[in-house]
Design an enzyme around this catalytic site. Sequence first.
Site, PDB file in Angstrom:
ATOM      1  N   CYS A   2      57.338   1.729  27.536  1.00 37.31           N
ATOM      2  CA  CYS A   2      56.701   1.854  28.853  1.00 37.31           C
ATOM      3  C   CYS A   2      56.334   3.309  29.141  1.00 37.31           C
ATOM      4  CB  CYS A   2      57.671   1.397  29.935  1.00 37.31           C
ATOM      5  SG  CYS A   2      58.425  -0.176  29.571  1.00 37.31           S
ATOM      6  N   ARG A  27      51.087   4.641  23.925  1.00 35.28           N
ATOM      7  CA  ARG A  27      52.488   4.239  23.717  1.00 35.28           C
ATOM      8  C   ARG A  27      52.636   2.736  23.550  1.00 35.28           C
ATOM      9  NH1 ARG A  27      56.320   8.037  25.893  1.00 35.28           N
ATOM     10  NH2 ARG A  27      57.639   6.303  26.475  1.00 35.28           N
ATOM     11  N   TRP A  74      55.969  -2.310  28.589  1.00 41.03           N
ATOM     12  CA  TRP A  74      56.105  -2.952  27.273  1.00 41.03           C
ATOM     13  C   TRP A  74      57.240  -3.932  27.457  1.00 41.03           C
ATOM     14  CZ3 TRP A  74      59.933  -3.068  23.385  1.00 41.03           C
ATOM     15  CH2 TRP A  74      59.494  -3.469  22.114  1.00 41.03           C
ATOM     16  N   ASN A 100      61.658   2.629  33.022  1.00 41.46           N
ATOM     17  CA  ASN A 100      61.628   2.558  31.555  1.00 41.46           C
ATOM     18  C   ASN A 100      63.039   2.263  31.097  1.00 41.46           C
ATOM     19  OD1 ASN A 100      59.038   3.140  31.142  1.00 41.46           O
ATOM     20  ND2 ASN A 100      59.320   5.176  30.275  1.00 41.46           N
ATOM     21  N   GLY A 101      63.186   1.400  30.083  1.00 45.61           N
ATOM     22  CA  GLY A 101      64.522   1.184  29.523  1.00 45.61           C
ATOM     23  C   GLY A 101      65.021  -0.217  29.846  1.00 45.61           C
ATOM     24  N   GLU A 481      57.133   2.210   2.791  1.00 45.61           N
ATOM     25  CA  GLU A 481      56.277   2.780   3.844  1.00 45.61           C
ATOM     26  C   GLU A 481      54.882   2.180   3.777  1.00 45.61           C
ATOM     27  OE1 GLU A 481      56.532   4.254   6.484  1.00 45.61           O
ATOM     28  OE2 GLU A 481      54.549   5.074   6.891  1.00 45.61           O
ATOM     29  N   LYS A 485      53.086   0.232   6.930  1.00 43.73           N
ATOM     30  CA  LYS A 485      51.764   0.607   7.464  1.00 43.73           C
ATOM     31  C   LYS A 485      50.856  -0.612   7.534  1.00 43.73           C
ATOM     32  CE  LYS A 485      52.189   3.689   9.170  1.00 43.73           C
ATOM     33  NZ  LYS A 485      53.557   3.926   9.059  1.00 43.73           N
ATOM     34  N   GLU A 488      52.174  -3.408  10.154  1.00 48.10           N
ATOM     35  CA  GLU A 488      52.252  -3.098  11.591  1.00 48.10           C
ATOM     36  C   GLU A 488      50.883  -2.936  12.235  1.00 48.10           C
ATOM     37  OE1 GLU A 488      54.065   0.545  12.861  1.00 48.10           O
ATOM     38  OE2 GLU A 488      53.437   1.608  11.080  1.00 48.10           O
ATOM     39  N   HIS A 504      64.296 -10.444 -10.135  1.00 49.88           N
ATOM     40  CA  HIS A 504      65.440 -11.059  -9.434  1.00 49.88           C
ATOM     41  C   HIS A 504      64.980 -11.847  -8.221  1.00 49.88           C
ATOM     42  CE1 HIS A 504      67.983  -8.738 -12.098  1.00 49.88           C
ATOM     43  NE2 HIS A 504      67.169  -7.719 -11.860  1.00 49.88           N
ATOM     44  N   LYS A 603      54.866   3.421  20.707  1.00 49.62           N
ATOM     45  CA  LYS A 603      54.908   4.657  19.911  1.00 49.62           C
ATOM     46  C   LYS A 603      56.331   5.188  19.819  1.00 49.62           C
ATOM     47  CE  LYS A 603      53.553   8.057  17.456  1.00 49.62           C
ATOM     48  NZ  LYS A 603      53.347   7.770  16.018  1.00 49.62           N
TER      49      LYS A 603
HETATM   50  C1  AGP Z   1      55.942   3.837  12.253  1.00 45.03           C
HETATM   51  O1  AGP Z   1      54.598   3.627  11.861  1.00 45.03           O
HETATM   52  C2  AGP Z   1      56.338   2.980  13.404  1.00 45.03           C
HETATM   53  N1  AGP Z   1      55.495   3.186  14.502  1.00 45.03           N
HETATM   54  C3  AGP Z   1      57.808   3.053  13.738  1.00 45.03           C
HETATM   55  O2  AGP Z   1      58.480   2.440  12.668  1.00 45.03           O
HETATM   56  C4  AGP Z   1      58.424   4.453  13.923  1.00 45.03           C
HETATM   57  O3  AGP Z   1      58.420   5.155  12.699  1.00 45.03           O
HETATM   58  C5  AGP Z   1      59.880   4.272  14.371  1.00 45.03           C
HETATM   59  O4  AGP Z   1      59.880   3.620  15.623  1.00 45.03           O
HETATM   60  C6  AGP Z   1      60.658   5.587  14.477  1.00 45.03           C
HETATM   61  O5  AGP Z   1      60.047   6.405  15.442  1.00 45.03           O
HETATM   62  P1  AGP Z   1      60.515   7.948  15.514  1.00 45.03           P
HETATM   63  O6  AGP Z   1      60.111   8.578  14.215  1.00 45.03           O
HETATM   64  O7  AGP Z   1      59.787   8.500  16.693  1.00 45.03           O
HETATM   65  O8  AGP Z   1      62.016   7.957  15.701  1.00 45.03           O
END
Ligand code: AGP
Length: 608
Positions: A2, A27, A74, A100-101, A481, A485, A488, A504, A603
Amino acid sequence: MCGIVGYIGDKDVASVLLAGLWKLEYRGYDSCGIAVLNGGEIDLRKTTGRLMQLQELVDKTPISGNVGIGHTRWATHGEPTSINAHPHLDCKSKIAVVHNGIIENAYVLREKLIKSMHIFKSNTDTEVIPHLIEENFQGNLLDAVIKSMKELEGSFAIAVISVDDPGKIIAARKGSPLIIGIGENENFIASDIPALAGHTKKIIILEEGQVSLITQNDVKVYNLDGKEIKKEPEKIDIAMEILDKKGYPHFMLKEIMEQPDVIRDNIKDKWTNNSINLGEKFKMSSSELASITRIIIQACGTSWHAGYVAKYLLEDIARIHTEIDISSEFRYRNPVVSGETLVVAVSQSGETADTLAGVREAKAKFLKILSFVNVRNSTIARESDNAIYINAGPEIGVASTKAYTAEIFSLYLFSLYLARIKWTLGDNIVEKRINKLKELPDKMEKVLEKKGEIEKISEKYLSAKNFLFLGRGINYPSALEGALKLKEISYIHATGYPAGEMKHGPIALIDENTPVFAVVTNSSVYDKMMSNLEEVKARKGRIIAIATEGDERIKEIAEDVIYIPDVDEEISPILTALPMQLFAYYVAAKKGYDVDKPRNLAKSVTVE
Ligand code: AGP
C-alpha cells in the site's frame, strides 16, 4: 504494498494527494481513495481499480479543503472493493484513517467495538482503527491515536484526520515505513520517498513507535508515552527524474539498460586508492571480520537469489561457511548460532517485513548484522549494525533487475574484502580480480545490444504454459532468478532447477511443450551442463541456451543460443542475468501485461 500520502497546506489538497499517489503507483495496488477535511465534514472518494478511476471520480465530484490523506491499497484482509478501499471512517464519519500493514488483533478488537455498538461497513482489519480512535477520542486527536496505538498489535503505519480536531494530521508508525516531508508553509506525509519528489527534500523519518502531529507550519514527534522527541530533518536527494522513463516504454526496460552504468558507478565508488571502500555505514573492524566463522544470508525473492550467488562467492573466495535462508523461514527456525556468526540481510527496498524481522531476530540473538540495501536510511539499513549500499539508484519496476546485479556486485566485493583480511587471497590476486571487474560494464553492454535478438526469440514462446530454467554451480541461483523474472511478469509457470537434478524428477516434464532456458557458459561445470542438456534434447525438449561466444558445440543441441562475452565464472551471474531479464520482459510486454506493476505484486512487501 500500500501507499500512504497526506498533505496540509494552501494548495488544492485533492490534486496534491492524487499526484502523490500516482508517484507511488509502482508499488502495486488494487484500490485507492482520498479523504479531505472540508469545513465540518470529511469528503471521501474511493474506488477499486486504478488511480485513473479515482481521478475521474474526483473530477466528476470535486472536493476542496487543505488537509487530507490518500491511499493505494494492496489487499491483505478483505477483497479489493470500494467498501474495503481506504480511507476508512468511524461511525459518525468524523475520523478518517489510511493504513499500511496488518492489524493482527483486528478480530478481537472488532468484536469488542461491535459490543460497544460500533457499526462496521467493510471486512478489513483496517476499519477497527477509526472506530478505536473514536472510542478513545476525548477532544484531542493525538491523545486518542496514542492510546489506540497501544491497543493495536501488528506491523503498520497510519495517518489520521478528524473533523473534531481539524487543521492537523496525526501520523504513527509501528513497523511499516512513514516519512514526513517538510515544506514551506505546507507539510506532507508519504510511505515512500518518491511521493515527495518535486515538493521537498527535507524529511523526518518516523521511527518505530513514534507518533507525529503535523500542522501546516509545524511538525512534532512523540513517543507512545506522549513525550515529545526532538528530531532533526534530514536532506534527501530525490530528483523528479527518477519518475521519468526516459523514453523507454517501461521502467523495467530502463532499469535493465541502466545496469552497466550502475556497475561503473559502483566500481568508481567502491574501488578507491587501490582499496575496497564499502561506504560510510560499514564500520566492521578487521579483527571483527577475521573472527567470523559462519555467515547466514537471509533475504526474499530476487534478493535471496543474489544472496545465493554470494554463498558460492563467500565460500570459494573467503572460505567462510555460508548458509542461505529465505527470511520468512529464517525468522522462525531458531538457528543454532554462536558469537562468530554474521547475519547478512539483502534487500533492495530495505523495508521487506520478513527480512527486517530476520534482522531483529539476529539482534535478539546478539549476532553481528550486515545489510546490503539499495534505499538509503531504509529501516533495515538503520536497524543493522552495518550496511553496505548497493547504489543501484531508485528501482521503480516491481520486478527487480538492476538491484539484483548491484547486490551481487557488492556481495562480490565484500567477499574479496574478507579474503584480504582472512588471507585466503593475496593482495595481488584481489587487485587482479578488481581490474577484471572494470571490463564488466562493457561486456554487459555487449549483451544488452542483443535485445533485438532476444525479443525475436521471445516471440516463439508467448504461448508456453511452463518453463524450466537450468543452471549449475554459481549459475544455479541464476536459473532461479530467471524463472522468477518470467513468472512474476508474464504469469507463465516457470521453475529454476539445478541441472544435475533433472534426472531426479523434473525430466518427466520434458517434451516439445516445455521449453528449457539453460545457462551453459564456460565454467567448471560446462561439460556436466552439456550432458544434462543432451538428456533434455533426447526427449524433444526445446532449449534456449546462454553460452559463451565461440562455443560451437551448443548449436548442436540448442534451438536458440544467446552468446555472451567470456567472463570469470565467479562474476558470470551478473552477465547471465541480462538475457533472462530481457527475455522475461519481452514475453510479458508482448502478452500485453503491465510489466512495471504485475498483478498481485507489490514493490516492497512490508507485511508478513
Ligand atoms: C523481485 O523481482 C520481486 N519483486 C521480489 O521477489 C523482491 O525481490 C522481494 O520482495 C524482496 O524485496 P527486497 O529486495 O526489497 O527485500
